[in-house]
Design an enzyme around this catalytic site. Structure first.
Site, mmCIF file in Angstrom:
data_model
loop_
_atom_site.group_PDB
_atom_site.id
_atom_site.type_symbol
_atom_site.label_atom_id
_atom_site.label_comp_id
_atom_site.label_asym_id
_atom_site.label_seq_id
_atom_site.Cartn_x
_atom_site.Cartn_y
_atom_site.Cartn_z
ATOM 1 N N GLY A 191 -30.831 -37.556 14.772
ATOM 2 C CA GLY A 191 -32.005 -37.030 15.480
ATOM 3 C C GLY A 191 -33.263 -37.527 14.790
ATOM 4 O O GLY A 191 -33.228 -38.493 14.001
ATOM 5 N N ILE A 229 -35.078 -36.360 12.402
ATOM 6 C CA ILE A 229 -35.140 -36.306 10.930
ATOM 7 C C ILE A 229 -34.250 -37.399 10.325
ATOM 8 O O ILE A 229 -34.673 -38.130 9.421
ATOM 9 C CB ILE A 229 -34.737 -34.903 10.409
ATOM 10 C CG1 ILE A 229 -35.703 -33.839 10.952
ATOM 11 C CG2 ILE A 229 -34.744 -34.879 8.873
ATOM 12 C CD1 ILE A 229 -35.307 -32.395 10.656
ATOM 13 N N THR A 283 -30.564 -31.198 3.712
ATOM 14 C CA THR A 283 -31.833 -30.548 4.078
ATOM 15 C C THR A 283 -31.677 -29.876 5.438
ATOM 16 O O THR A 283 -32.676 -29.556 6.089
ATOM 17 C CB THR A 283 -32.997 -31.565 4.138
ATOM 18 O OG1 THR A 283 -32.611 -32.653 4.988
ATOM 19 C CG2 THR A 283 -33.376 -32.089 2.771
ATOM 20 N N ARG A 311 -28.678 -27.244 6.955
ATOM 21 C CA ARG A 311 -28.344 -25.827 6.778
ATOM 22 C C ARG A 311 -27.182 -25.720 5.814
ATOM 23 O O ARG A 311 -26.214 -26.503 5.890
ATOM 24 C CB ARG A 311 -27.939 -25.187 8.116
ATOM 25 C CG ARG A 311 -29.076 -24.946 9.088
ATOM 26 C CD ARG A 311 -30.049 -23.868 8.603
ATOM 27 N NE ARG A 311 -31.096 -23.602 9.571
ATOM 28 C CZ ARG A 311 -32.285 -24.209 9.612
ATOM 29 N NH1 ARG A 311 -32.581 -25.135 8.715
ATOM 30 N NH2 ARG A 311 -33.172 -23.871 10.536
ATOM 31 N N GLU A 352 -29.012 -17.638 1.437
ATOM 32 C CA GLU A 352 -30.396 -17.867 0.997
ATOM 33 C C GLU A 352 -31.103 -16.525 0.891
ATOM 34 O O GLU A 352 -31.018 -15.725 1.821
ATOM 35 C CB GLU A 352 -31.119 -18.776 1.985
ATOM 36 C CG GLU A 352 -30.512 -20.161 2.013
ATOM 37 C CD GLU A 352 -31.274 -21.165 2.889
ATOM 38 O OE1 GLU A 352 -32.346 -20.819 3.416
ATOM 39 O OE2 GLU A 352 -30.768 -22.276 3.045
ATOM 40 N N HIS A 386 -35.421 -24.181 0.386
ATOM 41 C CA HIS A 386 -35.594 -24.372 1.836
ATOM 42 C C HIS A 386 -37.073 -24.678 2.166
ATOM 43 O O HIS A 386 -37.738 -23.951 2.911
ATOM 44 C CB HIS A 386 -35.111 -23.129 2.602
ATOM 45 C CG HIS A 386 -34.774 -23.424 4.036
ATOM 46 N ND1 HIS A 386 -33.788 -22.766 4.731
ATOM 47 C CD2 HIS A 386 -35.312 -24.304 4.919
ATOM 48 C CE1 HIS A 386 -33.732 -23.212 5.983
ATOM 49 N NE2 HIS A 386 -34.653 -24.160 6.114
HETATM 50 C C1 DGY Z 1 -36.297 -25.815 10.385
HETATM 51 O O1 DGY Z 1 -37.295 -26.240 10.964
HETATM 52 O O2 DGY Z 1 -35.246 -25.568 10.977
HETATM 53 C C2 DGY Z 1 -36.421 -25.588 8.934
HETATM 54 O O3 DGY Z 1 -35.229 -25.347 8.323
HETATM 55 C C3 DGY Z 1 -37.414 -24.488 8.642
HETATM 56 O O4 DGY Z 1 -38.567 -25.123 8.281
#
Ligand code: DGY
Length: 351
Positions: free
Chosen positions: A161, A163, A256, A258, A287, A306
């Site tokens: 995606g 990111i 980064t 989950r 968390e 996070h």
């Molecule tokens: C998201 O955008 O899902 C992040 O984990 C929170 O900033």
């Protein structure tokens, strides 16, 4: 300007966020702000939600079916996040509650952190900092804090995606070989969205010099693995003991996305035995992580709380988009960034 008393809708904002966004929301609605960085306890959340038409929520607020059912006026949950795993999407859709989220605006900032973690683990940045602060730096020596090269290494990105693609662009600047497995490859559950249609994803991949491979090949060939996919029923626990065992010896895992995507105990064991070379984690199984969690004993693990999207500019953009998503629903439209676009809207009309 209409007098404040004629303002129709009520919105609960569950944490202090950018003031500019709150001010804009307050021009169109009566805002009830939970003025504390700690989340409202469930009973308070339920009480504040009851009279509200909308809630501007955080990933650390849980919206299960009971919470949604207890909010009879609610028309939209607008999450200040791209991930919506804190919300029971099916229950929201059944209850005619739109779920807004903030994709896109946080991709580059989150990719920055993924890269920072990768480099920090590879070059032992956090460990070296602790070493200096402990007064252990005596002299330059040729074997001090030897790490791993990032440049020239193979990076495997799981999730193609916005990111994942932003991480790939950074990697190409470092002369890395980039391979990826997208949500449509065998491990995939949920189909990729419009921003990552197969044709578009392929174009973006060739622009980033990335090659799509099967997940098994990615595990076998990657020196670094970056997880950049949402937590869904299909991805929960997808990186378990077997998948970790299939990773190249000495590989560095960066998450980064989950925490629940990874079996953290299996990860910890693989780090202890030396099968994996290190891990950079912005997210953890629970968390906040328990300060006594054994993974924190490991020097080759860098953990951040996070903060993937936590830059001033990006959090402002996220807040503005979260407000837009609410105002869309108040105007009778599906939120511009909606996680359940098939929802039939229900917005309480206020007189
Ligand atoms: C998201 O955008 O899902 C992040 O984990 C929170 O900033």
């Amino acid at each position: 300007m209409p007098a404040r008393t004629t303002i129709a809708h009520r919105v609960f904002v569950t944490r202090p966020i950018a003031e500019a966004a709150i001010r804009r929301l307050a021009e169109s609605a009566r805002v009830d702000l939970w003025d504390d960085d700690a989340p409202p306890p469930p009973a308070d959340l339920a009480e504040h939600l009851r009279p509200c038409d909308a809630v501007l929520a955080m990933v650390s607020d849980r919206f299960d079916a009971a919470t949604i059912a207890g909010a009879p006026r609610l028309g939209v949950i607008s999450n200040l996040a791209v991930g919506v795993d804190n919300i029971d999407l099916a229950a929201a859709t059944r209850a005619h509650v739109a779920v807004g989220h903030t994709p896109g605006v946080l991709a580059e900032t989150t990719a920055d952190l993924a890269f920072a973690l990768m480099m920090a683990v590879a070059r032992r940045v956090a460990e070296a900092d602790r070493f200096v602060r402990a007064g252990r730096w005596r002299m330059w020596t040729p074997r001090l804090m030897l790490g791993r090269d990032v440049w020239g290494a193979t990076l495997g990105i799981v999730g193609w995606g916005a990111i994942g693609q932003a991480v790939a662009r950074r990697a190409s600047g470092f002369g890395m070989r980039v391979i990826y497995a997208s949500r449509e490859t065998p491990m995939a559950g949920r189909r990729a969205r419009a921003s990552a249609t197969p044709a578009r994803a392929a174009t973006n991949a060739s622009a980033a010099g990335a090659e799509r491979v099967a997940l098994a090949q990615l595990f076998a060939e990657s020196d670094f693995i970056s997880l950049n996919l949402p937590l869904t029923a299909e991805t929960r626990g997808m990186i378990g003991r077997t998948q970790i065992a299939a990773m190249k010896r000495g590989a560095i895992l960066v998450n980064t996305a989950r925490g629940a995507i990874v079996d953290q105990s299996a990860l910890e064991r693989a780090l202890r035995t030396g099968h994996l070379g290190g891990a950079g984690l912005d997210v953890t199984a629970t968390e906040p992580i328990d300060p006594r969690d054994p993974i924190l004993e490991l020097p080759n693990v860098v953990i951040t709380p996070h903060i993937g999207s936590a830059s001033h500019a990006t959090r402002l953009k996220m807040a503005e988009l979260a407000v837009d998503n609410i105002l869309d629903v108040f105007a009778g439209r599906i939120p511009r960034r909606c996680a359940n676009p098939a929802v039939k809207l229900r917005v309480a009309r206020r007189k």
